[in-house]
Write an enzyme that holds these catalytic residues in place. Structure first.
Site, PDB file in Angstrom:
ATOM      1  N   ALA A  19       0.848  -1.196   0.000  1.00 41.73           N
ATOM      2  CA  ALA A  19       0.000   0.000   0.000  1.00 41.73           C
ATOM      3  C   ALA A  19       0.878   1.238   0.000  1.00 41.73           C
ATOM      4  CB  ALA A  19      -0.913  -0.021   1.214  1.00 41.73           C
ATOM      5  N   GLY A  23       1.195   1.144  -5.498  1.00 46.92           N
ATOM      6  CA  GLY A  23       0.111   0.226  -5.168  1.00 46.92           C
ATOM      7  C   GLY A  23      -1.207   0.967  -4.983  1.00 46.92           C
ATOM      8  N   ASN A 105      10.429  -2.595  -9.793  1.00 47.78           N
ATOM      9  CA  ASN A 105      11.681  -2.329 -10.499  1.00 47.78           C
ATOM     10  C   ASN A 105      12.720  -3.351 -10.072  1.00 47.78           C
ATOM     11  OD1 ASN A 105      11.260  -0.187 -12.263  1.00 47.78           O
ATOM     12  ND2 ASN A 105      11.414   1.320 -10.607  1.00 47.78           N
ATOM     13  N   ALA A 130       4.107   7.319  -9.462  1.00 52.80           N
ATOM     14  CA  ALA A 130       3.404   7.914  -8.314  1.00 52.80           C
ATOM     15  C   ALA A 130       4.426   8.163  -7.219  1.00 52.80           C
ATOM     16  CB  ALA A 130       2.318   6.974  -7.802  1.00 52.80           C
ATOM     17  N   LYS A 178      14.123  -2.215 -19.381  1.00 54.07           N
ATOM     18  CA  LYS A 178      13.839  -1.402 -18.187  1.00 54.07           C
ATOM     19  C   LYS A 178      15.025  -1.455 -17.224  1.00 54.07           C
ATOM     20  CE  LYS A 178      10.707   0.816 -15.481  1.00 54.07           C
ATOM     21  NZ  LYS A 178       9.876   0.399 -14.379  1.00 54.07           N
ATOM     22  N   ASN A 186      19.452   5.255 -12.037  1.00 56.75           N
ATOM     23  CA  ASN A 186      19.164   5.268 -10.593  1.00 56.75           C
ATOM     24  C   ASN A 186      20.397   5.436  -9.707  1.00 56.75           C
ATOM     25  OD1 ASN A 186      16.576   5.117  -9.149  1.00 56.75           O
ATOM     26  ND2 ASN A 186      16.053   3.630 -10.719  1.00 56.75           N
ATOM     27  N   ASN A 245      12.598  14.917 -12.308  1.00 62.38           N
ATOM     28  CA  ASN A 245      12.311  13.930 -11.241  1.00 62.38           C
ATOM     29  C   ASN A 245      13.553  13.562 -10.443  1.00 62.38           C
ATOM     30  OD1 ASN A 245       9.904  13.940 -12.565  1.00 62.38           O
ATOM     31  ND2 ASN A 245       9.801  11.725 -12.877  1.00 62.38           N
ATOM     32  N   ARG A 246      13.294  13.196  -9.182  1.00 56.97           N
ATOM     33  CA  ARG A 246      14.320  12.537  -8.379  1.00 56.97           C
ATOM     34  C   ARG A 246      14.131  11.035  -8.559  1.00 56.97           C
ATOM     35  NH1 ARG A 246      14.200  15.499  -2.490  1.00 56.97           N
ATOM     36  NH2 ARG A 246      15.527  17.233  -3.110  1.00 56.97           N
ATOM     37  N   SER A 248      14.017   7.116  -7.858  1.00 56.91           N
ATOM     38  CA  SER A 248      13.548   6.493  -6.610  1.00 56.91           C
ATOM     39  C   SER A 248      14.721   6.126  -5.702  1.00 56.91           C
ATOM     40  CB  SER A 248      12.701   5.257  -6.915  1.00 56.91           C
ATOM     41  OG  SER A 248      13.478   4.308  -7.608  1.00 56.91           O
TER      42      SER A 248
HETATM   43  N1  LIG Z   1       6.562   4.858  -7.512  1.00 57.53           N
HETATM   44  C1  LIG Z   1       6.775   4.774  -8.814  1.00 57.53           C
HETATM   45  O1  LIG Z   1       6.573   5.747  -9.555  1.00 57.53           O
HETATM   46  C2  LIG Z   1       7.226   3.480  -9.421  1.00 57.53           C
HETATM   47  C3  LIG Z   1       7.252   3.351 -10.831  1.00 57.53           C
HETATM   48  C4  LIG Z   1       7.623   2.127 -11.399  1.00 57.53           C
HETATM   49  C5  LIG Z   1       7.984   1.068 -10.578  1.00 57.53           C
HETATM   50  N2  LIG Z   1       7.970   1.242  -9.225  1.00 57.53           N
HETATM   51  C6  LIG Z   1       8.353   0.104  -8.394  1.00 57.53           C
HETATM   52  O2  LIG Z   1       7.208  -0.352  -7.677  1.00 57.53           O
HETATM   53  C7  LIG Z   1       7.610  -0.883  -6.403  1.00 57.53           C
HETATM   54  C8  LIG Z   1       6.865  -0.129  -5.308  1.00 57.53           C
HETATM   55  O3  LIG Z   1       7.286   1.223  -5.375  1.00 57.53           O
HETATM   56  P1  LIG Z   1       6.572   2.372  -4.533  1.00 57.53           P
HETATM   57  O4  LIG Z   1       7.144   3.657  -5.021  1.00 57.53           O
HETATM   58  O5  LIG Z   1       5.101   2.185  -4.523  1.00 57.53           O
HETATM   59  O6  LIG Z   1       7.169   2.062  -3.071  1.00 57.53           O
HETATM   60  P2  LIG Z   1       6.576   2.479  -1.654  1.00 57.53           P
HETATM   61  O7  LIG Z   1       5.810   3.748  -1.758  1.00 57.53           O
HETATM   62  O8  LIG Z   1       7.709   2.395  -0.690  1.00 57.53           O
HETATM   63  O9  LIG Z   1       5.527   1.334  -1.351  1.00 57.53           O
HETATM   64  C9  LIG Z   1       5.865   0.046  -0.980  1.00 57.53           C
HETATM   65  C10 LIG Z   1       4.854  -0.383   0.058  1.00 57.53           C
HETATM   66  O10 LIG Z   1       5.039  -1.758   0.348  1.00 57.53           O
HETATM   67  C11 LIG Z   1       4.757  -1.908   1.712  1.00 57.53           C
HETATM   68  N3  LIG Z   1       5.296  -3.164   2.224  1.00 57.53           N
HETATM   69  C12 LIG Z   1       6.578  -3.497   2.471  1.00 57.53           C
HETATM   70  N4  LIG Z   1       6.658  -4.746   2.948  1.00 57.53           N
HETATM   71  C13 LIG Z   1       5.399  -5.214   3.015  1.00 57.53           C
HETATM   72  C14 LIG Z   1       4.821  -6.435   3.429  1.00 57.53           C
HETATM   73  N5  LIG Z   1       5.581  -7.441   3.870  1.00 57.53           N
HETATM   74  N6  LIG Z   1       3.485  -6.566   3.372  1.00 57.53           N
HETATM   75  C15 LIG Z   1       2.700  -5.570   2.921  1.00 57.53           C
HETATM   76  N7  LIG Z   1       3.183  -4.378   2.517  1.00 57.53           N
HETATM   77  C16 LIG Z   1       4.520  -4.209   2.559  1.00 57.53           C
HETATM   78  C17 LIG Z   1       5.388  -0.704   2.371  1.00 57.53           C
HETATM   79  O11 LIG Z   1       4.846  -0.548   3.639  1.00 57.53           O
HETATM   80  P3  LIG Z   1       5.415   0.564   4.661  1.00 57.53           P
HETATM   81  O12 LIG Z   1       4.854   1.856   4.143  1.00 57.53           O
HETATM   82  O13 LIG Z   1       4.837   0.127   5.941  1.00 57.53           O
HETATM   83  O14 LIG Z   1       6.910   0.477   4.574  1.00 57.53           O
HETATM   84  C18 LIG Z   1       4.975   0.379   1.379  1.00 57.53           C
HETATM   85  O15 LIG Z   1       3.724   0.930   1.727  1.00 57.53           O
HETATM   86  C19 LIG Z   1       9.131  -0.707  -6.363  1.00 57.53           C
HETATM   87  O16 LIG Z   1       9.775  -1.857  -6.830  1.00 57.53           O
HETATM   88  C20 LIG Z   1       9.380   0.445  -7.332  1.00 57.53           C
HETATM   89  O17 LIG Z   1      10.687   0.462  -7.874  1.00 57.53           O
HETATM   90  C21 LIG Z   1       7.593   2.414  -8.615  1.00 57.53           C
END
Ligand SMILES: NC(=O)c1ccc[n+]([C@@H]2O[C@H](COP(=O)([O-])OP(=O)(O)OC[C@H]3O[C@@H](n4cnc5c(N)ncnc54)[C@H](OP(=O)(O)O)[C@@H]3O)[C@@H](O)[C@H]2O)c1
Length: 308
Positions: A19, A23, A105, A130, A178, A186, A245-246, A248
């Site tokens: 979440a 997500g 990623n 996001a 990718k 990165n 952008n920064r 990740s």
């Molecule tokens: N954001 C982007 O724009 C983007 C774009 C492309 C790909 N991605 C990829 O997508 C993935 C997620 O990125 P994100 O930016 O969404 O990261 P994020 O905001 O850090 O979200 C990850 C979430 O996973 C939760 N989590 C961790 N361990 C867990 C578990 N055991 N059970 C349930 N939830 C758990 C975390 O909870 P806590 O909050 O409690 O730590 C956090 O809420 C990464 O691999 C990233 O590289 C992201």
């Protein structure tokens, strides 16, 4: 989709583990057209989310479950950070799903499969974006989601929610393209603490291009479908499109969080070793980013993960 206070479904067509920024971005869109379950880390986070989270301009009240009580779901998308993949896989394994799809990623498919022997388990890619600002999730540009063959229902559900999604027959090559972008942009942005656009200008442009040229033969040997000029052009295009952008990894370093370096550069270093190729600049960047992580773990203490 669920009217307020209506009973929750016994089984969900789709669930998202993680979440976080992406997500919740996906879940909020999907929830407009169908029931979607969101799996949060624990009860505390689940309770907070249940009260509502602002995604873009809308208050979204997810059907949210803690990680120790996930509901059954037909399909599961994994969107935790790469270092949490094994935990997410263990959750997915309890959900009786037909398929589990990572959109993370880095290369996480092997870790996911090792900890989740249920139905189809594979990795797609997404360029949706996001970010989180406190409790607010902001979409940062509409992209496209590519899923492997066998995940047609997932692509159809995403498309129904108005997200661009399709099956990519050569998902392996798409993942490597990718990864190429990620290994170049990165860690370099994280180590120099600059926005992506700065990588296109001197003095960092030469370093960026060197990273692409060093990674390309390894990725090509693994099945990358780009020649070297196309590889350079791909990385330059992404850096230009995300100039403000920064990355990740930079965000993680600035927030003193663990990064996804193991699943990104670590995966490349392992591939290079398998092919007997040298990637000394990536190896040095791997160590530099590891040194910036909390606890200052170095390569000698923490080997790259085996995710491929
Ligand atoms: N954001 C982007 O724009 C983007 C774009 C492309 C790909 N991605 C990829 O997508 C993935 C997620 O990125 P994100 O930016 O969404 O990261 P994020 O905001 O850090 O979200 C990850 C979430 O996973 C939760 N989590 C961790 N361990 C867990 C578990 N055991 N059970 C349930 N939830 C758990 C975390 O909870 P806590 O909050 O409690 O730590 C956090 O809420 C990464 O691999 C990233 O590289 C992201």
């Amino acid at each position: 989709m669920n009217p307020p206070d209506s009973p929750l479904p016994d089984r969900y067509p789709l669930a998202i583990i993680g979440a976080g920024a992406l997500g919740l971005r996906f879940a909020a869109r999907l929830a407009e057209v169908m029931p979607v379950a969101v799996i949060a880390r624990d009860d505390v986070r689940a309770a907070r989310l249940r009260a509502g989270v602002t995604v873009g301009d809308h208050l979204y009240k997810p059907d949210v479950f803690p990680a120790d009580a996930p509901p059954p779901a037909d399909w599961v998308i994994v969107l935790v950070k790469a270092g949490d993949t094994a935990d997410a896989a263990a959750i997915a394994a309890r959900m009786d799903a037909q398929g589990v799809l990572s959109l993370q990623n880095g290369l996480t498919g092997k870790v996911l499969r090792a900890h989740c022997a249920t139905g189809r388990v594979d990795q797609g890619i997404t360029t949706e974006g996001a970010y989180r600002d406190g409790d607010h999730v902001w979409p940062s540009g509409a992209g496209e989601t590519l899923v492997p063959a066998g995940f047609e229902p997932v692509a159809a559900m995403l498309a129904r929610a108005g997200l661009r999604a399709r099956v990519e027959p050569d998902i392996g090559a798409a993942r490597l393209a990718k990864l190429l972008v990620n290994v170049a942009i990165n860690p370099l942005a994280a180590v120099h603490r600059v926005n992506n656009g700065a990588l296109l200008a001197p003095p960092l442009r030469a370093e960026l291009d060197h990273l692409v040229r060093e990674a390309w033969p390894v990725l090509r040997a693994e099945g990358l479908a780009l020649d070297e000029p196309a590889a350079l052009a791909r990385v330059h295009a992404v850096a230009a499109a995300t100039a403000a952008n920064r990355a990740s990894m930079l965000q993680d370093v600035l927030a003193s969080r663990r990064t996804e370096i193991d699943a990104i550069t670590g995966a490349l270093v392992q591939m290079a070793a398998r092919h007997g190729m040298a990637v000394p600049t990536h190896d040095a960047l791997y160590r530099a980013v590891k040194a910036l992580e909390p606890g200052n773990r170095l390569l000698s203490e923490s080997r790259p993960c085996t995710g491929t």
